[in-house]
Design a protein around this motif. Structure first.
Motif, short mmCIF file in Angstrom:
data_model
loop_
_atom_site.label_atom_id
_atom_site.label_comp_id
_atom_site.label_asym_id
_atom_site.label_seq_id
_atom_site.Cartn_x
_atom_site.Cartn_y
_atom_site.Cartn_z
N UNK A 103 61.67 -51.45 48.09
CA UNK A 103 60.99 -50.58 46.95
C UNK A 103 59.45 -50.75 46.72
N UNK A 104 58.53 -49.80 46.32
CA UNK A 104 57.01 -49.98 46.21
C UNK A 104 57.19 -49.19 45.24
N UNK A 105 55.80 -49.64 44.21
CA UNK A 105 54.95 -48.93 43.31
C UNK A 105 54.53 -47.57 43.69
N UNK A 106 55.05 -46.08 42.63
CA UNK A 106 54.09 -44.89 42.92
C UNK A 106 53.55 -44.69 41.67
N UNK A 107 52.14 -45.34 41.86
CA UNK A 107 51.31 -45.12 40.32
C UNK A 107 50.91 -43.99 39.98
N UNK A 108 51.23 -43.07 40.41
CA UNK A 108 50.13 -42.01 40.02
C UNK A 108 50.53 -41.19 39.21
N UNK A 109 51.33 -41.48 38.77
CA UNK A 109 52.61 -40.93 37.42
C UNK A 109 51.79 -42.04 36.43
N UNK A 110 52.08 -42.97 36.62
CA UNK A 110 52.20 -43.86 35.22
C UNK A 110 50.10 -43.57 34.90
N UNK A 111 49.47 -42.76 36.20
CA UNK A 111 47.80 -43.01 35.50
C UNK A 111 47.87 -41.92 35.14
N UNK A 112 48.49 -40.70 35.02
CA UNK A 112 49.36 -39.83 34.42
C UNK A 112 49.98 -40.09 33.01
N UNK A 113 50.72 -40.90 32.54
CA UNK A 113 50.47 -40.90 31.19
C UNK A 113 49.30 -41.71 30.61
N UNK A 114 49.07 -42.60 31.58
CA UNK A 114 48.20 -43.71 30.93
C UNK A 114 46.62 -42.72 30.28
N UNK A 115 46.36 -41.78 30.76
CA UNK A 115 45.27 -40.55 30.35
C UNK A 115 45.58 -40.26 29.82
N UNK A 116 47.28 -39.50 28.84
CA UNK A 116 47.60 -38.72 28.03
C UNK A 116 47.46 -39.40 27.46
N UNK A 117 48.11 -41.50 26.93
CA UNK A 117 47.98 -42.14 25.87
C UNK A 117 45.92 -42.15 25.16
N UNK A 118 45.25 -42.51 26.29
CA UNK A 118 44.15 -42.41 26.36
C UNK A 118 43.41 -41.54 24.86
N UNK A 119 43.98 -40.36 24.86
CA UNK A 119 43.61 -39.45 23.17
C UNK A 119 43.95 -40.14 21.94
N UNK A 120 44.90 -40.78 22.32
CA UNK A 120 45.27 -41.26 21.23
C UNK A 120 44.80 -43.12 20.75
N UNK A 121 44.78 -43.79 21.72
CA UNK A 121 43.86 -44.75 21.74
C UNK A 121 42.65 -44.69 21.49
N UNK A 122 41.49 -43.26 21.99
CA UNK A 122 40.72 -42.85 20.84
C UNK A 122 40.37 -43.15 20.01
N UNK A 123 41.71 -42.22 19.38
CA UNK A 123 41.68 -42.08 17.80
C UNK A 123 41.96 -43.27 17.46
N UNK A 124 42.97 -44.04 17.32
CA UNK A 124 43.08 -45.17 17.28
C UNK A 124 41.72 -46.82 16.89
N UNK A 125 41.23 -46.24 17.97
CA UNK A 125 40.03 -46.56 17.94
C UNK A 125 38.81 -46.72 16.82
N UNK A 126 38.88 -44.71 16.40
CA UNK A 126 38.17 -44.70 15.72
C UNK A 126 38.63 -45.10 13.89
#
Length: 118
Positions: A70-93
């Motif tokens: 088995x091997x990690x396929x990181x592309x979809x994790x990156x996509x999820x992280x990008x989606x979460x990034x919006x909320x990280x910016x909200x929480x930081x603010x």
């Protein structure tokens, strides 16, 4: 990333065993037996977790002779992280605004204390 894919990614990540498997695969390919070693569960149970991760597109499975590493396929994790990034910016603010408010309250308290001491 579609909402359905995002839902599939987060559903797969919801289980701590699957998150641990992904953490292990971040270090490199591994067999089912290697992935099962730290868990107190059967190989079929680990295989079910792997199928969930594979259906979500988070891992891939190869073939090397009789092994199916088995091997990690990181592309979809990156996509999820990008989606979460919006909320990280909200929480930081939000935290920045809270910190400023607390500084103002502290300053008001110190001013009041100084006035009481006079």
């Amino acid at each position: 990333m579609s909402v359905d894919q995002l839902s599939s990614t987060f559903a797969a990540l919801a289980d701590p065993t699957r998150r641990a498997i992904l953490a292990r695969l971040a270090a490199g390919e591994a067999t089912v037996t290697e992935l099962a070693a730290p868990f107190e569960m059967s190989l079929p149970a680990v295989s079910k977790h792997l199928k969930v991760l594979e259906r979500a597109g988070l891992i891939g499975r190869g073939r090397s002779a009789q092994w199916r590493p088995c091997r990690l396929e990181p592309a979809l994790l990156r996509d999820a992280n990008e989606w979460l990034e919006t909320y990280r910016q909200f929480w930081d603010g939000s935290f920045d605004r809270l910190a400023e408010h607390l500084r103002e309250l502290q300053k008001d308290q110190e001013t009041k204390r100084d006035a009481d001491d006079e």
